[in-house]
Design an enzyme around this catalytic site. Structure first.
Site, short mmCIF file in Angstrom:
data_model
loop_
_atom_site.label_atom_id
_atom_site.label_comp_id
_atom_site.label_asym_id
_atom_site.label_seq_id
_atom_site.Cartn_x
_atom_site.Cartn_y
_atom_site.Cartn_z
N ARG A 14 0.73 -1.14 -0.01
CA ARG A 14 -0.15 -0.04 0.08
C ARG A 14 0.81 1.35 -0.06
O ARG A 14 0.45 2.38 -0.16
CB ARG A 14 -1.08 -0.16 1.22
CG ARG A 14 -2.01 -0.94 1.06
CD ARG A 14 -3.37 -0.56 1.97
NE ARG A 14 -3.18 -1.10 3.30
CZ ARG A 14 -3.56 -0.59 4.37
NH1 ARG A 14 -4.35 0.53 4.35
NH2 ARG A 14 -3.34 -0.98 5.56
N ASP A 106 8.16 -2.11 10.85
CA ASP A 106 7.19 -0.62 10.43
C ASP A 106 6.10 -0.11 11.48
O ASP A 106 5.35 0.31 11.35
CB ASP A 106 6.14 -1.36 9.40
CG ASP A 106 5.31 -2.42 9.89
OD1 ASP A 106 5.41 -2.99 10.92
OD2 ASP A 106 4.60 -3.27 9.02
N LYS A 352 30.84 30.20 3.54
CA LYS A 352 31.23 28.71 3.74
C LYS A 352 32.75 28.62 4.32
O LYS A 352 33.52 29.35 3.95
CB LYS A 352 31.21 28.20 2.33
CG LYS A 352 31.61 26.61 2.18
CD LYS A 352 32.38 26.27 1.05
CE LYS A 352 33.70 26.71 1.01
NZ LYS A 352 34.57 26.25 -0.13
N ASN A 378 34.63 44.81 9.15
CA ASN A 378 33.45 45.41 8.44
C ASN A 378 33.63 44.89 7.05
O ASN A 378 34.58 45.34 6.50
CB ASN A 378 33.29 46.90 8.76
CG ASN A 378 31.98 47.04 8.11
OD1 ASN A 378 30.68 46.78 8.89
ND2 ASN A 378 31.64 47.70 7.10
N SER A 406 32.44 48.43 -0.09
CA SER A 406 31.32 47.69 -0.89
C SER A 406 32.03 47.43 -2.28
O SER A 406 32.68 47.90 -2.94
CB SER A 406 30.43 48.81 -0.82
OG SER A 406 29.86 49.04 0.01
N ALA A 424 36.00 51.08 -1.51
CA ALA A 424 34.81 50.72 -2.54
C ALA A 424 35.38 50.09 -3.92
O ALA A 424 35.92 50.77 -4.42
CB ALA A 424 33.58 51.55 -2.66
C1 UD1 Z 1 0.15 -9.21 13.64
C2 UD1 Z 1 -0.36 -9.94 14.69
C3 UD1 Z 1 -1.46 -9.45 15.39
C4 UD1 Z 1 -1.40 -8.12 15.86
C5 UD1 Z 1 -0.94 -7.28 14.80
C6 UD1 Z 1 -0.50 -6.05 15.23
C7 UD1 Z 1 0.48 -12.40 14.01
C8 UD1 Z 1 -0.02 -13.60 13.42
N1 UD1 Z 1 -0.58 -11.34 13.99
O1 UD1 Z 1 -0.93 -9.18 12.53
O2 UD1 Z 1 -1.83 -10.21 16.53
O3 UD1 Z 1 -2.76 -7.67 16.29
O4 UD1 Z 1 0.13 -7.76 14.04
O5 UD1 Z 1 -0.33 -5.21 14.04
O6 UD1 Z 1 1.46 -12.01 14.37
N2 UD1 Z 1 5.89 -9.95 8.55
C9 UD1 Z 1 7.23 -10.69 8.24
N3 UD1 Z 1 7.04 -11.67 7.42
C10 UD1 Z 1 6.00 -12.23 7.40
C11 UD1 Z 1 4.79 -11.70 7.82
C12 UD1 Z 1 5.00 -10.43 8.52
O7 UD1 Z 1 8.44 -9.94 8.27
O8 UD1 Z 1 5.72 -13.47 6.76
C13 UD1 Z 1 6.15 -8.50 9.21
C14 UD1 Z 1 5.53 -7.47 8.60
O9 UD1 Z 1 6.49 -6.86 7.56
C15 UD1 Z 1 5.06 -6.65 9.67
C16 UD1 Z 1 5.00 -7.54 10.69
O10 UD1 Z 1 5.65 -8.47 10.44
O11 UD1 Z 1 6.07 -5.67 10.13
C17 UD1 Z 1 3.41 -7.67 11.08
O12 UD1 Z 1 2.83 -8.36 10.12
P1 UD1 Z 1 1.33 -8.21 9.59
O13 UD1 Z 1 0.88 -9.18 8.37
O14 UD1 Z 1 1.16 -6.66 9.35
O15 UD1 Z 1 0.63 -8.74 10.79
P2 UD1 Z 1 -0.97 -8.50 11.01
O16 UD1 Z 1 -1.81 -9.57 10.22
O17 UD1 Z 1 -1.42 -7.00 11.05
#
Ligand code: UD1
Ligand code: CA
Length: 457
Positions: A14, A106, A352, A378, A406, A424
């Site tokens: 997204r 994230d 600079k 000055n 100047s 000047a």
């Molecule tokens: C997850 C939690 C959920 C919680 C929510 C909070 C699980 C199963 N669920 O859900 O309980 O309420 O976060 O936001 O853990 N990521 C990976 N590899 C993967 C999948 C995810 O690195 O295979 C990383 C994503 O980049 C992200 C984080 O894990 O940073 C969470 O993944 P996301 O798919 O957003 O989790 P949710 O389904 O929202």
């Protein structure tokens, strides 16, 4: 022994971006950098980043960082699968106090105090960072028994109608005993609505193994907000800027409008500092007592002494000013500018890599580069140091108490002595002695029989 695992493999569809999501910025710094920096405050023994989408770019962005490991998760089969990839890199496990803290690349603004509180809440068991949300839609729910003990986490898509009523949610952030974590991860399956390996299933395993599951909560709602879109990124940026403004005001800074300041780095202020609207601070900035910053200034990696004033629309980068200096409006201080006490730099002056000694002045329309300017000098309007011959840069030295008229040019390398008056419009090509007047006379003429050109009919 403390391990930190940061999940950063997700695609971030997204964001509609070629840049991996965790490299997008909040307050001038990538989201992953925020997480790493906060985690570092816990003095962990090990940080493991689980990368996937854009792994190469992510790893490259942190190539210079010490004690940071990367593992690849390819394909992405869920949060539990992601942590599984980090297992070979986890340190310790022999000792029950050995801990693994799981964070998200994230979810950039979790504060180190909150991380520490979660680690403390684990005691001899594990702990989950949870929150109570009025609208818990989409989140994993914390299922507790009649005694209030956490039993398991159920994902929104797997939850019953009754479980959907629970408003205590999983933020995703977990602290677990390292040895047990490895066992639990090995037991995960993907028999669920999303056919993913859920990290959250380990909570149920802990309960089965009679390991207590505690909870801790963040101090602020913004700490656990994740970024999935540009809109969420912008919203989190505003929340974080608001928080920084609040901290500045609590420390005694006057902000003309707390909604119109951007701090992209660290801003340290003394007492009674005033900051007008529209200012951007980048890197490390220090403002001593009584500093006054006018509207719409950009100040980056700078240190300004007590009582110094920066007037509107000035741009300051890698520069330093002593006390009671006046800068701007419309001044540009480029890297290496060092201004002594009570120096005065006026409008449309660019400096600079130059030092101005105490009480020196350049009030209007000048370029001063690679120069050493003495006390009380000055510099008149329109003076230029010709520091560059197209190939190399040269230095200009101006002795104490000299006056540069100047529209003069100082052709470097050149030294003007002390207490010299440069007339000047002089082109100073040779070093001068101290005192007296320096001029390069151009004879003035007047032609009385001359006609102004007329416009062609
Ligand atoms: C997850 C939690 C959920 C919680 C929510 C909070 C699980 C199963 N669920 O859900 O309980 O309420 O976060 O936001 O853990 N990521 C990976 N590899 C993967 C999948 C995810 O690195 O295979 C990383 C994503 O980049 C992200 C984080 O894990 O940073 C969470 O993944 P996301 O798919 O957003 O989790 P949710 O389904 O929202
Ligand atoms: Ca998911």
């Amino acid at each position: 022994m403390l391990n930190v695992v940061i999940l950063a493999a997700g695609k971030g569809t997204r964001m509609q971006s070629d840049l991996p999501k965790v490299l997008h910025r909040i307050a001038g710094q990538s989201m992953l950098a925020h997480v790493i920096n906060s985690a570092r405050q816990l003095n962990p023994d090990n940080i493991v980043v689980v990368a996937g989408h854009g792994a190469e770019a992510v790893q490259q962005a942190f190539a210079s960082e010490q004690s940071l490991h990367f593992v690849l998760q390819q394909p992405q089969l869920g949060t539990g699968h992601a942590v599984q990839q980090a297992v070979p890199k986890l340190l310790g496990g022999e000792n029950p106090t050995d801990t693994t803290l799981i964070l998200y690349g994230d979810v950039p603004l979790v504060q180190s105090q909150t991380m520490q509180r979660l680690i403390d809440a684990r005691a001899n068991g594990m702990a989950v960072l949870t929150e109570f949300l009025p609208d818990p839609t989409g989140y994993g729910r914390i299922v507790r028994n009649a005694d209030g003990a956490i039993q398991r986490i159920v994902e929104h898509k797997d939850a019953s109608a009754e479980e959907h009523q629970i408003n205590e949610v999983n933020t995703g952030i977990i602290a677990a005993p390292t040895a047990q974590l490895k066992e639990w991860l090995a037991r995960l399956d993907n028999n669920n609505a999303q056919k993913e390996y859920y990290l959250t299933d380990i909570i149920g395993f802990a309960v089965q193994d009679q390991i207590t599951v505690g909870a801790a909560h963040p101090d602020y709602g913004w700490e656990t907000l994740g970024v999935n879109s540009r809109l969420q990124q912008a919203e989190l940026e505003r929340l974080w800027q608001g928080e920084q403004a609040r901290r500045l005001m609590e420390a005694g800074v006057t902000l003309a409008d707390p909604a119109r300041i951007d701090v992209r780095g660290s801003l340290q202020c003394g007492r009674d500092v005033f900051i007008d609207v529209g200012c951007v601070f980048e890197g490390q900035v220090e403002l001593a007592d009584g500093v006054h910053i006018g509207p719409n200034c950009v100040i980056k990696n700078a240190k300004l002494g007590a009582g110094t004033t920066v007037h509107a629309f000035s741009h300051i980068d890698q520069s330093q000013a002593d006390r009671d200096v006046s800068i701007g409006p419309f001044a540009r201080l480029r890297p290496g500018t060092v201004l002594g006490e009570q120096v005065h730099i006026g409008n449309f002056v660019e400096i600079k890599n130059s030092q101005f000694a105490a009480q020196a002045k350049a009030s209007h329309l000048s370029y001063i580069g690679d120069a050493q300017v003495g006390q009380r000098v000055n510099i008149g309007a329109g003076v230029i140091t010709c520091n560059y011959d197209g190939a190399n840069k040269f230095k200009t030295v101006i002795g104490d108490d000299s006056f540069i008229g100047s529209d003069s040019q100082l052709v470097a390398p050149v030294t003007v002595g002390k207490n010299v008056t440069v007339a000047a419009g002089t082109t100073v090509r040779h070093d001068t002695a101290d005192n007296g007047l320096v001029l390069s006379p151009k004879k003035q003429e007047q032609k009385t029989d001359w006609q102004r050109p007329q416009k062609n009919k």
